[in-house]
Design a protein around this motif. Structure first.
Motif, PDB file in Angstrom:
ATOM      1  N   TYR A 108       0.927  -1.315  -0.281  1.00  0.00           N
ATOM      2  CA  TYR A 108       0.002  -0.201   0.045  1.00  0.00           C
ATOM      3  C   TYR A 108       1.011   1.342  -0.304  1.00  0.00           C
ATOM      4  O   TYR A 108       2.210   1.048   0.678  1.00  0.00           O
ATOM      5  CB  TYR A 108      -0.971  -0.251   0.862  1.00  0.00           C
ATOM      6  CG  TYR A 108      -1.954  -1.581   1.026  1.00  0.00           C
ATOM      7  CD1 TYR A 108      -3.531  -1.276   1.238  1.00  0.00           C
ATOM      8  CD2 TYR A 108      -1.379  -2.064   2.372  1.00  0.00           C
ATOM      9  CE1 TYR A 108      -3.563  -2.298   1.774  1.00  0.00           C
ATOM     10  CE2 TYR A 108      -2.345  -3.601   2.427  1.00  0.00           C
ATOM     11  CZ  TYR A 108      -3.603  -2.899   1.933  1.00  0.00           C
ATOM     12  OH  TYR A 108      -4.351  -4.825   2.605  1.00  0.00           O
ATOM     13  N   PHE A 109       0.368   1.894  -0.875  1.00  0.00           N
ATOM     14  CA  PHE A 109       1.425   3.307  -1.093  1.00  0.00           C
ATOM     15  C   PHE A 109       1.079   4.408  -0.247  1.00  0.00           C
ATOM     16  O   PHE A 109      -0.225   4.471  -0.646  1.00  0.00           O
ATOM     17  CB  PHE A 109       1.625   3.659  -2.514  1.00  0.00           C
ATOM     18  CG  PHE A 109       2.706   2.555  -3.106  1.00  0.00           C
ATOM     19  CD1 PHE A 109       4.552   2.764  -2.731  1.00  0.00           C
ATOM     20  CD2 PHE A 109       2.877   1.443  -3.840  1.00  0.00           C
ATOM     21  CE1 PHE A 109       5.058   1.615  -2.990  1.00  0.00           C
ATOM     22  CE2 PHE A 109       3.248   0.570  -4.136  1.00  0.00           C
ATOM     23  CZ  PHE A 109       4.665   0.916  -3.408  1.00  0.00           C
ATOM     24  N   ALA A 116       2.071   5.194   6.936  1.00  0.00           N
ATOM     25  CA  ALA A 116       1.941   4.037   7.221  1.00  0.00           C
ATOM     26  C   ALA A 116       2.124   3.575   8.377  1.00  0.00           C
ATOM     27  O   ALA A 116       1.149   2.551   8.232  1.00  0.00           O
ATOM     28  CB  ALA A 116       3.809   4.038   6.367  1.00  0.00           C
ATOM     29  N   ASN A 117       1.740   4.079   9.291  1.00  0.00           N
ATOM     30  CA  ASN A 117       2.259   3.460  10.707  1.00  0.00           C
ATOM     31  C   ASN A 117       0.745   3.417  11.171  1.00  0.00           C
ATOM     32  O   ASN A 117      -0.299   2.469  11.710  1.00  0.00           O
ATOM     33  CB  ASN A 117       2.787   3.874  12.012  1.00  0.00           C
ATOM     34  CG  ASN A 117       4.586   3.410  11.708  1.00  0.00           C
ATOM     35  OD1 ASN A 117       4.050   2.711  11.257  1.00  0.00           O
ATOM     36  ND2 ASN A 117       5.541   4.104  12.220  1.00  0.00           N
ATOM     37  N   HIS A 284      11.183  13.215  -1.092  1.00  0.00           N
ATOM     38  CA  HIS A 284       9.653  13.154  -1.986  1.00  0.00           C
ATOM     39  C   HIS A 284       9.080  13.274  -0.663  1.00  0.00           C
ATOM     40  O   HIS A 284       9.507  11.740  -0.041  1.00  0.00           O
ATOM     41  CB  HIS A 284       9.643  13.492  -3.278  1.00  0.00           C
ATOM     42  CG  HIS A 284       8.591  12.397  -3.668  1.00  0.00           C
ATOM     43  ND1 HIS A 284       7.664  14.194  -4.284  1.00  0.00           N
ATOM     44  CD2 HIS A 284       7.426  12.310  -3.792  1.00  0.00           C
ATOM     45  CE1 HIS A 284       7.112  13.885  -4.723  1.00  0.00           C
ATOM     46  NE2 HIS A 284       6.304  12.911  -4.620  1.00  0.00           N
ATOM     47  N   PRO A 285       7.033  13.452  -0.365  1.00  0.00           N
ATOM     48  CA  PRO A 285       6.422  12.868   1.307  1.00  0.00           C
ATOM     49  C   PRO A 285       6.349  11.393  -0.123  1.00  0.00           C
ATOM     50  O   PRO A 285       5.140  11.360  -0.807  1.00  0.00           O
ATOM     51  CB  PRO A 285       5.587  13.556   0.770  1.00  0.00           C
ATOM     52  CG  PRO A 285       5.997  14.448  -0.211  1.00  0.00           C
ATOM     53  CD  PRO A 285       7.488  14.218  -1.005  1.00  0.00           C
ATOM     54  N   ILE A 286       6.818  10.245   0.133  1.00  0.00           N
ATOM     55  CA  ILE A 286       6.076   9.124  -0.579  1.00  0.00           C
ATOM     56  C   ILE A 286       6.740   7.741   0.835  1.00  0.00           C
ATOM     57  O   ILE A 286       7.499   8.333   1.573  1.00  0.00           O
ATOM     58  CB  ILE A 286       6.928   8.451  -1.676  1.00  0.00           C
ATOM     59  CG1 ILE A 286       6.911   6.946  -1.405  1.00  0.00           C
ATOM     60  CG2 ILE A 286       8.637   8.879  -1.478  1.00  0.00           C
ATOM     61  CD1 ILE A 286       6.913   6.543  -3.446  1.00  0.00           C
ATOM     62  N   ALA A 287       5.609   6.494   1.222  1.00  0.00           N
ATOM     63  CA  ALA A 287       5.816   5.972   2.220  1.00  0.00           C
ATOM     64  C   ALA A 287       4.773   5.123   1.983  1.00  0.00           C
ATOM     65  O   ALA A 287       4.262   5.083   0.688  1.00  0.00           O
ATOM     66  CB  ALA A 287       4.748   6.506   3.541  1.00  0.00           C
ATOM     67  N   CYS A 288       5.443   3.143   2.121  1.00  0.00           N
ATOM     68  CA  CYS A 288       4.997   2.307   2.199  1.00  0.00           C
ATOM     69  C   CYS A 288       4.017   1.228   3.033  1.00  0.00           C
ATOM     70  O   CYS A 288       5.053   1.373   4.302  1.00  0.00           O
ATOM     71  CB  CYS A 288       5.729   1.702   1.108  1.00  0.00           C
ATOM     72  SG  CYS A 288       5.500  -0.027   0.231  1.00  0.00           S
ATOM     73  N   PHE A 310      -2.623  10.740  -3.398  1.00  0.00           N
ATOM     74  CA  PHE A 310      -1.518  10.334  -4.089  1.00  0.00           C
ATOM     75  C   PHE A 310      -0.531   9.563  -3.582  1.00  0.00           C
ATOM     76  O   PHE A 310       0.450   9.634  -4.194  1.00  0.00           O
ATOM     77  CB  PHE A 310      -0.869  12.335  -3.798  1.00  0.00           C
ATOM     78  CG  PHE A 310      -1.252  13.565  -4.135  1.00  0.00           C
ATOM     79  CD1 PHE A 310      -1.016  13.562  -5.866  1.00  0.00           C
ATOM     80  CD2 PHE A 310      -2.702  13.796  -3.582  1.00  0.00           C
ATOM     81  CE1 PHE A 310      -1.786  14.511  -6.427  1.00  0.00           C
ATOM     82  CE2 PHE A 310      -3.092  14.831  -5.109  1.00  0.00           C
ATOM     83  CZ  PHE A 310      -2.503  15.197  -5.805  1.00  0.00           C
ATOM     84  N   GLY A 311      -1.380   8.360  -2.766  1.00  0.00           N
ATOM     85  CA  GLY A 311      -0.046   7.593  -2.409  1.00  0.00           C
ATOM     86  C   GLY A 311       0.137   6.410  -3.537  1.00  0.00           C
ATOM     87  O   GLY A 311      -1.238   6.222  -4.701  1.00  0.00           O
ATOM     88  N   GLY A 312       1.235   6.613  -3.758  1.00  0.00           N
ATOM     89  CA  GLY A 312       1.672   6.235  -5.338  1.00  0.00           C
ATOM     90  C   GLY A 312       1.289   6.544  -6.533  1.00  0.00           C
ATOM     91  O   GLY A 312       1.289   5.673  -7.828  1.00  0.00           O
ATOM     92  N   ASN A 313       0.973   7.903  -6.844  1.00  0.00           N
ATOM     93  CA  ASN A 313       0.922   8.437  -7.122  1.00  0.00           C
ATOM     94  C   ASN A 313       2.393   8.559  -8.652  1.00  0.00           C
ATOM     95  O   ASN A 313       3.226   8.203  -8.153  1.00  0.00           O
ATOM     96  CB  ASN A 313       0.897  10.426  -7.613  1.00  0.00           C
ATOM     97  CG  ASN A 313       2.146  10.564  -7.196  1.00  0.00           C
ATOM     98  OD1 ASN A 313       2.988  11.335  -7.745  1.00  0.00           O
ATOM     99  ND2 ASN A 313       1.745  11.048  -5.672  1.00  0.00           N
ATOM    100  N   PRO A 314       2.413   8.841  -9.961  1.00  0.00           N
ATOM    101  CA  PRO A 314       3.243   8.360 -10.775  1.00  0.00           C
ATOM    102  C   PRO A 314       5.090   9.412 -10.950  1.00  0.00           C
ATOM    103  O   PRO A 314       5.745   8.125 -10.803  1.00  0.00           O
ATOM    104  CB  PRO A 314       2.997   8.753 -11.959  1.00  0.00           C
ATOM    105  CG  PRO A 314       0.976   8.295 -12.204  1.00  0.00           C
ATOM    106  CD  PRO A 314       0.519   9.566 -10.648  1.00  0.00           C
ATOM    107  N   VAL A 315       4.570  10.192 -10.106  1.00  0.00           N
ATOM    108  CA  VAL A 315       5.722  10.973  -9.812  1.00  0.00           C
ATOM    109  C   VAL A 315       6.640  10.714  -8.659  1.00  0.00           C
ATOM    110  O   VAL A 315       7.732  10.219  -9.033  1.00  0.00           O
ATOM    111  CB  VAL A 315       4.578  12.697  -9.383  1.00  0.00           C
ATOM    112  CG1 VAL A 315       6.555  13.407  -9.213  1.00  0.00           C
ATOM    113  CG2 VAL A 315       5.165  13.381 -10.856  1.00  0.00           C
ATOM    114  N   SER A 316       5.813   9.955  -7.346  1.00  0.00           N
ATOM    115  CA  SER A 316       6.244   9.564  -6.537  1.00  0.00           C
ATOM    116  C   SER A 316       6.918   8.452  -6.896  1.00  0.00           C
ATOM    117  O   SER A 316       7.986   8.497  -6.189  1.00  0.00           O
ATOM    118  CB  SER A 316       5.169   9.676  -5.155  1.00  0.00           C
ATOM    119  OG  SER A 316       4.325  10.708  -4.723  1.00  0.00           O
ATOM    120  N   CYS A 317       6.150   7.216  -7.714  1.00  0.00           N
ATOM    121  CA  CYS A 317       6.554   6.407  -8.094  1.00  0.00           C
ATOM    122  C   CYS A 317       8.299   6.739  -8.460  1.00  0.00           C
ATOM    123  O   CYS A 317       9.220   5.224  -8.900  1.00  0.00           O
ATOM    124  CB  CYS A 317       5.380   5.477  -8.484  1.00  0.00           C
ATOM    125  SG  CYS A 317       5.037   4.629  -7.326  1.00  0.00           S
ATOM    126  N   ALA A 318       8.030   7.151  -9.702  1.00  0.00           N
ATOM    127  CA  ALA A 318       9.204   7.531 -10.304  1.00  0.00           C
ATOM    128  C   ALA A 318      10.871   8.067  -9.559  1.00  0.00           C
ATOM    129  O   ALA A 318      12.002   7.230  -9.355  1.00  0.00           O
ATOM    130  CB  ALA A 318       8.428   8.233 -11.374  1.00  0.00           C
TER     131      ALA A 318
END
Length: 446
Positions: A108-109, A116-117, A284-288, A310-318
């Motif tokens: 889950y992104f 995440a927690n 960059h704000p991204i978590a999993c 915005f979890g798992g958006n294309p920019v974050s994943c790139a």
């Protein structure tokens, strides 16, 4: 648009006027105004260069060109939510899965470690149908209300401990209840958790999860003894709960010899849920959250969709993919081991020379230096630690403290930190600890 940049004092005045006073600054008496950064260095408004020893968010280095390029190129094409098909999401999940045990195969992104927690807590409760959580003393798992409740570091200064929260002793073999001279500290600390479970069950309570930072940071840069996680997991699983490894501070190769800090416990240990954040986006704000199929399916059985805009958006994943590429291309895991070992060696030499250094502990580029007033009592040298980091700032070196006594110097620099950087920091520490002013402060050592 303003005609010129604000001066540092103007920015500080505006901050005091517009930003909540509980949002604290580093070095509040003389804060640094940063205008740019590169690698392990940051630069203030006057162009002065500071060596960054604590920024574990800019994992592969501030403004790494490969990460910046990945963000820019994807931003030019598309950024949207994950309800549309996009290759970046599945490509990133596939890459992450290769770093984890096979059992942890569902992702889950999200946008932050706190998210995440919070999701991990929901997953655990839905899967187990239980409510209670066991955490370590001094733990910090995030700033959401649900996480303040399971963070002794925070809740002890607020509304206190909830009935469904149980606090176990920190497995600190230097200043904890079972120390390095104990015949079996691993078993002793694990038995403390077992007792907590038994006491909770006598009251009719049921354990949903055990949450632990794989290397407790706020607690004082603690390295749990090997085998501790396995024993805890056995007790938690027997009680019907799950084991959650919080890797938000220490994942993605920081420990050097392993990609994830929980792997330091041995190949036979696999958590039920792993949370990650900070370093995975290099700022960059991204978590999993990574978990098992069984836990994920139980969560889906509620019939309630999990959606994170915005979890798992294309920019974050790139960006996430670019960070993994850099770690691999620049061999940053091996680098963390090499530089971390060198830094530990230098710090241990200082321990022999300066009695104020009670303990040096760490792995890779996660290192703590425990400053003490008394060798026997191991009393935290809080004011002395504050003085030391203030003096280092004057030498353009940024370090900070952690631990319940705010006496543990913490090293969590970007992974591009070098041996020359390590030597510079330790040399400056030595100069300060040897100086006349510091001798007056540390008069308890004679």
């Amino acid at each position: 648009m303003q005609a010129r940049p604000w001066s540092g004092q103007e920015t500080l005045a505006l901050r005091r006027q517009l930003i909540g006073s509980s949002c604290k600054l580093f070095f509040p008496e003389d804060p640094v105004k940063i205008v740019r950064a590169k690698g392990q260095y940051i630069y203030d408004e006057h162009g002065r260069e500071y060596l960054e020893c604590i920024n574990n968010v800019s994992h592969v280095g501030h403004c790494h060109p490969d990460v910046v390029k990945a963000a820019h190129e994807q931003n030019q094409l598309l950024n949207t939510n994950s309800r549309y098909l996009h290759d970046n999401l599945v490509d990133y999940a596939k890459r992450l899965s290769k770093t984890l045990p096979e059992k942890l195969c569902t992702f889950y992104f999200l946008n932050s470690g706190s998210e995440a927690n919070d999701l991990a807590l929901r997953l655990a409760r839905q899967y187990t149908k239980h409510e209670d959580v066991i955490v370590l003393d001094h733990a910090y798992h995030g700033h959401l209300t649900s996480l303040i409740d399971i963070s002794p570091y925070k809740f002890r200064n607020l509304e206190g401990q909830k009935e469904w929260v149980h606090v176990a002793p920190l497995p600190d073999t230097y200043r904890g209840i079972y120390r390095e001279d104990h015949k079996d500290s691993v078993l002793a600390y694990a038995n403390e958790v077992k007792k907590i479970i038994e006491q909770a069950q006598k009251k009719g309570r049921k354990i949903a999860a055990f949450f632990i930072e794989s290397l407790p940071s706020v607690g004082g840069q603690i390295i749990p003894p090997e085998g501790y996680f396995q024993m805890i997991a056995e007790h938690i699983h027997k009680a019907g709960g799950v084991f959650v490894a919080d890797e938000i501070q220490v994942g993605f190769g920081r420990v050097g010899k392993c990609f994830w800090a929980f792997q330091l416990q041995g190949e036979d240990f696999v958590p039920d849920i792993v949370t990650m954040g900070k370093p995975m986006g290099n700022g960059h704000p991204i978590a999993c959250v990574a978990t098992t199929k069984e836990i994920a399916e139980a969560f889906a059985d509620t019939g309630v969709e999990y959606f994170n805009t915005f979890g798992g958006n294309p920019v974050s994943c790139a960006i996430g993919l670019a960070v993994l590429d850099v770690i691999e291309k620049e061999q940053l895991q091996a680098h963390a081991t090499q530089v971390g070992n060198f830094l530990m060696e230098l710090l241990n030499q200082q321990k022999v020379k300066h009695p104020i250094i009670g303990d040096v502990r760490g792995v890779g580029l996660f290192i703590g230096v425990d400053l003490i007033k008394d060798q026997e009592k191991r009393t935290p040298a809080t004011k002395e630690a504050e003085y030391l980091i203030t003096r280092l700032k004057r030498e353009y070196i940024l370090l900070s403290t952690d631990g319940p006594g705010r006496n543990v110097l913490k090293f969590k620099p970007p992974l591009c930190f070098t041996m020359d950087n390590a030597k510079l920091v330790v040399d400056k520490m030595d100069e300060i600890l040897t100086g006349k002013m510091i001798r007056l402060i540390f008069c308890s050592f004679g």
